[in-house]
Design an enzyme around this catalytic site. Sequence first.
Site, short mmCIF file in Angstrom:
data_model
loop_
_atom_site.label_atom_id
_atom_site.label_comp_id
_atom_site.label_asym_id
_atom_site.label_seq_id
_atom_site.Cartn_x
_atom_site.Cartn_y
_atom_site.Cartn_z
N ASP A 1 28.72 36.92 10.53
CA ASP A 1 30.05 37.55 10.14
C ASP A 1 30.13 38.86 10.07
OD1 ASP A 1 33.13 37.10 9.82
OD2 ASP A 1 32.73 37.91 7.88
N GLU B 1 29.42 37.90 15.27
CA GLU B 1 30.84 38.51 15.19
C GLU B 1 31.19 39.80 15.41
OE1 GLU B 1 33.99 40.06 13.84
OE2 GLU B 1 33.36 39.39 12.06
N ASP C 1 40.80 33.55 10.74
CA ASP C 1 41.52 34.60 10.39
C ASP C 1 42.85 34.70 11.31
OD1 ASP C 1 40.01 35.31 8.26
OD2 ASP C 1 38.89 36.75 9.63
#
Length: 505
Positions: free
Chosen positions: A293, A340, A393
């Site tokens: 991430d 990401e 998200d």
Amino acid sequence: MLKERASGVLMHISSLPSKYGIGVFDNNCKHFADRLSQMNFGYWQVLPFNPVDSSNSPYCSSSAFAGNFMFIDPEQLYSDGLCTKEELESNVYGGSPYTADYEFTAEKRLALLKSAFSRITPEIAQGVKDFEKENSWLTDFSLYMALKEANDMKPWWRWSEEQARYETFMLKHRYDYEERSAFWRFVQYIFYSQWKNVKKYINSKGIAVIGDMPIYVSMDSADVWANRDMFLIDDKTLKPQKVAGVPPDYFSKDGQLWGNPLYDWKAMDKDGYSWWLERIGAAISTYDVVRIDHFRAFASFWQVPADSETARVGEWAKGPGMKLFDKVFEKYPDTPIIAEDLGVFGDDVVKLLEDTAFPGMNVIQFGFDESSDSSHLPHNAVRNSVNYVGTHDNNTLLGWLWEADEVSRRFALDYCGFKGENWGEGGYRSESCRAIIETVWKSVSNTAIIAFQDLCGFGSDARMNIPGVADKNWRFRTTNETVDAVDTAYYKKINHIFKRDYKVI
């Protein structure tokens, strides 16, 4: 992995069906793997397994290595003779099957595990010892948790001076909390033992597990407490000098002030990045593929003064770049990693992606802007990428369609070739959602991922997370009836038509 055309589903363990307030490592995991296999999906993507914070987020955890004890299956504890029938039944949740109740689960599961620990067998005790030898992080984490319990769960910088300073504590008091820390070693052993068995079954179905690694850890974490010199922490005050966040973006006009302590990359470089190598090694042994991430922070990261109220007041600082990943490749060659790379972009991020050769991410919802030729639109994708219908998200597809402005919605529907009238109709056979899904499936990207909620055509009430909003996130949960109602024939068909029915393992 990640080099053949395949597809996967994003579904966190917490969202699975369960009698116990939250999804656990039980037969419902195996049933979901069966369903993925029937539809010829090759990947199951999960969110981080780390313990959650006070807002139930797994992205700001008390440990970069430990697992969330709430995922431990009570029935397996009962089968192993570690709890009674009455103790098992005390963990059964009487509330909504559509909501993950972290508060109930944390209280009940912890009490159950403490009862189980009182019945530990010599064989399990030996297993715990062997597990600790193989996982050096476990010693620090179990001591950290023992101290938190002894200090009414206060953060480590509010403990006594000797306890707060790891070096002093280890020198003088390491064995003062042996029984408390032994419990937490037991918990992690049980967590990883159960997951190992579940993952073995998932892999037997030809499905690889994509895990998720948050780039940062919480200030109140075993990692910061035990490795303070690897973070930008003032040695006198024990407070962070600057904290993590991102500048204003798609999700927030003020940016996102995460508040995590930042790494001291110079200190980590001198140390040979040993903490990161251990962390990546642990992730590889837990999952088959690792999504990192906020990967862009390895190129450059947004640092905000610790006393700032928003992330607007910040500046870019240089990350470790290939210095770190040269070490990673040296120790773990051919590691399957997804970068990401969303958010504010820059040439340094592009260069790092090229140098690592990691696949980046595309999210079709980010591309629906008629005024630009977004890199997120499937026609701009490259093979070495992962194309998402939506992430944890994002809003659901149906939720996005309802909440988008008319121009963006019309562009999205036209781009995806939707010819119908009822764009707002959801459900398992939603024509508007299917048009968008098929557009992602047609992309040249090697990997395509869809969230479970979008398999079902759910609205925004099924959304997993709203970035920058602290409350009521991470609670989506489903039932086996819903899992079984997904249109198997349709997903099997599009996986075949668009050549995404490759079995990864």
